[in-house]
Design an enzyme around this catalytic site. Structure first.
Site, PDB file in Angstrom:
ATOM      1  N   HIS A  86       0.318  -1.252  -0.357  1.00  0.00           N
ATOM      2  CA  HIS A  86       0.041   0.243  -0.275  1.00  0.00           C
ATOM      3  C   HIS A  86       0.951   1.078  -0.072  1.00  0.00           C
ATOM      4  O   HIS A  86       2.251   1.616  -0.090  1.00  0.00           O
ATOM      5  CB  HIS A  86      -1.145  -0.137   1.133  1.00  0.00           C
ATOM      6  CG  HIS A  86      -0.750   0.057   2.491  1.00  0.00           C
ATOM      7  ND1 HIS A  86       0.513  -0.952   2.704  1.00  0.00           N
ATOM      8  CD2 HIS A  86      -0.495   1.150   3.203  1.00  0.00           C
ATOM      9  CE1 HIS A  86       0.951  -0.708   4.290  1.00  0.00           C
ATOM     10  NE2 HIS A  86       0.387   0.242   4.752  1.00  0.00           N
ATOM     11  N   HIS A 100       1.054   3.586   1.198  1.00  0.00           N
ATOM     12  CA  HIS A 100       1.626   4.703   2.901  1.00  0.00           C
ATOM     13  C   HIS A 100       3.336   4.825   2.798  1.00  0.00           C
ATOM     14  O   HIS A 100       3.768   4.274   2.886  1.00  0.00           O
ATOM     15  CB  HIS A 100       1.101   4.039   4.706  1.00  0.00           C
ATOM     16  CG  HIS A 100       0.331   4.608   5.031  1.00  0.00           C
ATOM     17  ND1 HIS A 100      -1.154   3.661   5.675  1.00  0.00           N
ATOM     18  CD2 HIS A 100      -0.741   5.553   5.049  1.00  0.00           C
ATOM     19  CE1 HIS A 100      -2.786   4.128   6.038  1.00  0.00           C
ATOM     20  NE2 HIS A 100      -2.384   5.900   5.398  1.00  0.00           N
ATOM     21  N   ASP A 147       5.119   4.919   4.536  1.00  0.00           N
ATOM     22  CA  ASP A 147       6.538   4.280   5.058  1.00  0.00           C
ATOM     23  C   ASP A 147       6.489   2.369   4.744  1.00  0.00           C
ATOM     24  O   ASP A 147       7.746   1.602   4.549  1.00  0.00           O
ATOM     25  CB  ASP A 147       5.930   3.319   7.013  1.00  0.00           C
ATOM     26  CG  ASP A 147       4.147   3.447   7.280  1.00  0.00           C
ATOM     27  OD1 ASP A 147       4.132   3.251   6.414  1.00  0.00           O
ATOM     28  OD2 ASP A 147       4.384   2.393   7.783  1.00  0.00           O
ATOM     29  N   HIS A 148       6.266   1.836   3.694  1.00  0.00           N
ATOM     30  CA  HIS A 148       6.294   1.815   2.387  1.00  0.00           C
ATOM     31  C   HIS A 148       6.703   1.536   0.806  1.00  0.00           C
ATOM     32  O   HIS A 148       6.850   1.126   1.287  1.00  0.00           O
ATOM     33  CB  HIS A 148       4.760   1.103   2.665  1.00  0.00           C
ATOM     34  CG  HIS A 148       4.627   0.029   4.419  1.00  0.00           C
ATOM     35  ND1 HIS A 148       4.132  -1.341   4.454  1.00  0.00           N
ATOM     36  CD2 HIS A 148       4.284   0.888   5.117  1.00  0.00           C
ATOM     37  CE1 HIS A 148       3.700  -1.420   5.207  1.00  0.00           C
ATOM     38  NE2 HIS A 148       3.394  -0.041   5.969  1.00  0.00           N
ATOM     39  N   HIS A 198      -7.350  -2.502   4.810  1.00  0.00           N
ATOM     40  CA  HIS A 198      -6.918  -1.156   5.707  1.00  0.00           C
ATOM     41  C   HIS A 198      -6.965   0.250   4.819  1.00  0.00           C
ATOM     42  O   HIS A 198      -8.590   0.190   4.706  1.00  0.00           O
ATOM     43  CB  HIS A 198      -5.258  -1.189   4.989  1.00  0.00           C
ATOM     44  CG  HIS A 198      -4.535  -1.226   5.628  1.00  0.00           C
ATOM     45  ND1 HIS A 198      -4.152  -0.159   7.260  1.00  0.00           N
ATOM     46  CD2 HIS A 198      -3.533   0.702   6.053  1.00  0.00           C
ATOM     47  CE1 HIS A 198      -3.320   0.535   7.578  1.00  0.00           C
ATOM     48  NE2 HIS A 198      -2.800   1.157   6.708  1.00  0.00           N
ATOM     49  N   HIS A 243       6.238  -5.864  11.278  1.00  0.00           N
ATOM     50  CA  HIS A 243       5.154  -4.319  11.723  1.00  0.00           C
ATOM     51  C   HIS A 243       4.950  -3.649  13.740  1.00  0.00           C
ATOM     52  O   HIS A 243       3.815  -3.608  13.783  1.00  0.00           O
ATOM     53  CB  HIS A 243       4.121  -4.036  10.546  1.00  0.00           C
ATOM     54  CG  HIS A 243       3.382  -1.945  10.416  1.00  0.00           C
ATOM     55  ND1 HIS A 243       2.499  -2.041  10.643  1.00  0.00           N
ATOM     56  CD2 HIS A 243       3.671  -1.496   9.179  1.00  0.00           C
ATOM     57  CE1 HIS A 243       2.103  -1.054   9.801  1.00  0.00           C
ATOM     58  NE2 HIS A 243       3.281  -0.622   9.124  1.00  0.00           N
TER      59      HIS A 243
HETATM   60 ZN    ZN Z   1       3.021   0.491   7.692  1.00  0.00          ZN
END
Ligand code: ZN
Ligand code: ZN
Lengths: 309, 309
Positions: free
Chosen positions: A63, A65, A67-68, A141, A270
C-alpha cells in the site's frame, strides 16, 4: 529461498527498527531477489546485507503509506548508479507509478534499465511463469492495501540413479528419456518404464506476505497451507479495539489467521516502537497457544524456507 | 549557533557517509533549527542527534537531485507523527513543491502543521527578519542549484555595568534608558550619556552553504567575509577536468573560492565514496596552503560558530 527482513517497524523509523521492507531471496531458484515494500532507507539497510540492488527484479508494494514506499526513488536511482541494466517491475496499488515517476522526473534521474509498472485495482493472479505464481488480494486497511501469495511450482521427482544402477541399466542419453517418464527398450532387450525410476515430486513452497491490515478473510485465503506467513502485528493481544480503529491487527489476530490457513510458520512484523526488547518478543509468546511456530522478526533476520520432507 | 552535519556523502549513501543534509542549529538565537538539503534517511540520522524534528522551522534545498531531496517526505511525515504543530517553510528550486505534495498526496499523509513553499527561480534576499537575513544566488550545476548566505544582524553592545558602578550610577529603570543610548539626569544632578556606557557592538556571524557546483563567482559573493563556508569537494585537487564534466568542484577550487571571499573557515563536504579514511582527509591537507583553516567534515560533526572577539 529465504526471507531477509530489511525493516520490521511501524509508521516511523526508530533506532531499533527501520520502516517496512522484506526481501524474498530467490537466488538459487531464479538468481533474483524480490522486494516487498520499500520504506525510506531500504537502500541503506541493503548496504548492510549481501543483496545487490541489481539482482532485485521485482518490487511488490502492499500500500502507498509513506513507511512502505518512500525508499523507492532512492533505491531505484542507486540501482542505476551501480550499473543495473536488467529490467525491473513494480507491482502496487494505483498511484505508485505517479509517485515514482514524479520523484524521478523532478530529480532528473535517468535510469540505466527499463522500469515497468503493474498497477493493481482488483484481486488477481499477477503472473505464473518460470516456476512461480503470484496472486494478490485486497486486505482491510485505511487505504487500498494488497497481500501477496507466492507459490513455487512443484519440482518433478529426481531420477533414481541408484535404482537404475542396481537394475544394471547402462547410463547415457537413455537417462534423459527415463527422467521424462518415457518407456524405453534397453540394448539387452528389456523394456522399462521411466515412471518406475522417478522419485516423488517435491511440492513447491508457499510464502504469503501481507501488508497492513485488520484481521481479514482474504489473508486466510492467501496464506492457505503456506510454509511461511508474514503478517503485521502492530498491536498486542489485548489491544483489539485499538487495532480495529487504526486498521491494524493484534498478534492474536495474526495467529488466528495463520491457524485458520494451516500455516506452518508465522512471522510477526510491523512492530510498534512502543514494544522494544522483551516487550516485542512477548507479542509472539502471547499467541503460541494458538500457533506454536510463531516469532517476531527483527531487522536483518534471515529466515530459510526449506523444502518439505 | 552550530552546524551539525547529517550527511556528507555524494550521490549514493555509503556505510561511511549518508547523502547530503546539514543542520544550522539556532537554538540559543531563535529556538529553531534550519536544515539545508534532506537526502534520504535524513530523519534516521536525526534520530541519532539531539535535534527534535519539531524544532525544524525552515528547510532550504540547494537543488532537486535525489541525494538532496528524497528524505523530505519521510521527515515531514515523522515531524507530524511526533506532534509538530509549528509551521514549516521549504525554500528550493521550482519543482520542490510538486515533488513534496505528490509524495504526501499519494501516501495520503495529512500533516499536523502548516507547510509553506517558497520556490526560487532567481537570485534574491529571501527574508530579513528576527535578526537573520538569508540571501540566495544560483550556482553552476547540471540542474538549477542555489547557494545560501545566512547573515546574523549585529548584536548591540552590552551595558557596561561595572563602569556604571565605578561611577556610582544607581541601578534601576535608568539602566534601560542608558542601554538605549539616551542621555539621562541622575538624582544627584549629574547628566550622563548612555553611549559612554555601552560596549562595542558584536558583529553578527555569517555562514555560507553551497550546493553542488563548479567553481563559480556567485559562491565567492555569497561567502564574502563568512565565518564558515560549507562547500562541496566531490573531487580531489588534481581532478579539475572530471569535476568540470560532472559539474562539481575539486578541493582546490573550493579553497580558492574561500580565499577569494576572505572566509575564516572552510568545511569540505559532499565527499565521494571513492575517498575513505585518510584519502578523504587528504582532500583538506592538499589545499591548506591556500586556506589553512580547512577541513573535511564527517556525518555527525558539530561545528561551533563563535562570535568574533
Ligand atoms: Zn505501515
Ligand atoms: Zn549531490
Amino acid at each position: 529461498m529465504q526471507l531477509e527482513f530489511l525493516g520490521t517497524g511501524a509508521g516511523s523509523p526508530s533506532k531499533q527498527r527501520n520502516v517496512t521492507s522484506v526481501a524474498l531471496r530467490l537466488l538459487e531458484e531464479l538468481n533474483e531477489v524480490w522486494l516487498f515494500d520499500a520504506g525510506e532507507a531500504t537502500q541503506h539497510q541493503i548496504l548492510r546485507t549481501t543483496i545487490r540492488p541489481r539482482k532485485i527484479s521485482k518490487i511488490f508494494i502492499t500500500h502507498l503509506h509513506g513507511d512502505h514506499i518512500f525508499g523507492l526513488p532512492g533505491l531505484l536511482s542507486s540501482r542505476s548508479f551501480q550499473g543495473g541494466n536488467e529490467p525491473l517491475t513494480i507491482y502496487g496499488p494505483v498511484g505508485i507509478k505517479r509517485f515514482v515517476l514524479t520523484a524521478l522526473q523532478v530529480s532528473e534521474s535517468r535510469l540505466s534499465y527499463p522500469l515497468h509498472f503493474v498497477e493493481i485495482d482488483h484481486d488477481q493472479v499477477l503472473f505464473d511463469q518460470n516456476g512461480f505464481k503470484v496472486t494478490t488480494m485486497h486486505l482491510d486497511h485505511k487505504i487500498a492495501c494488497y497481500g501477496y501469495r507466492i507459490e513455487e511450482a512443484d519440482h518433478p521427482g529426481e531420477l533414481l540413479v541408484d535404482k537404475l544402477k542396481a537394475d544394471h541399466v547402462p547410463s547415457g542419453p537413455l537417462y534423459g528419456q527415463l527422467k521424462a517418464g518415457k518407456t524405453v527398450t534397453l540394448p539387452d532387450g528389456r523394456t522399462i518404464d521411466g515412471h518406475d525410476y522417478i522419485g516423488h515430486p517435491q511440492p513447491g513452497r508457499i510464502v504469503a506476505i501481507m501488508g497492513d491490515t485488520r484481521k481479514t478473510k482474504n489473508a486466510i485465503i492467501l496464506a492457505q497451507n503456506a510454509d511461511v506467513l508474514v503478517h503485521e502485528s502492530t498491536f498486542a493481544k489485548n489491544e483489539a479495539q485499538m487495532a480495529r480503529s487504526y486498521y491494524h491487527s493484534t498478534s492474536q489476530q495474526a495467529a488466528e489467521v495463520a491457524k485458520a490457513a494451516h500455516v506452518k510458520r508465522l512471522l510477526l512484523t510491523h512492530i510498534s516502537a512502543r514494544y522494544t526488547g522483551k516487550a516485542a518478543y512477548q507479542l509472539a509468546y502471547q499467541v503460541r497457544d494458538i500457533l506454536p511456530n510463531t516469532r517476531v522478526v527483527n531487522d536483518f533476520d534471515v529466515i530459510d524456507i526449506p523444502f518439505n520432507k
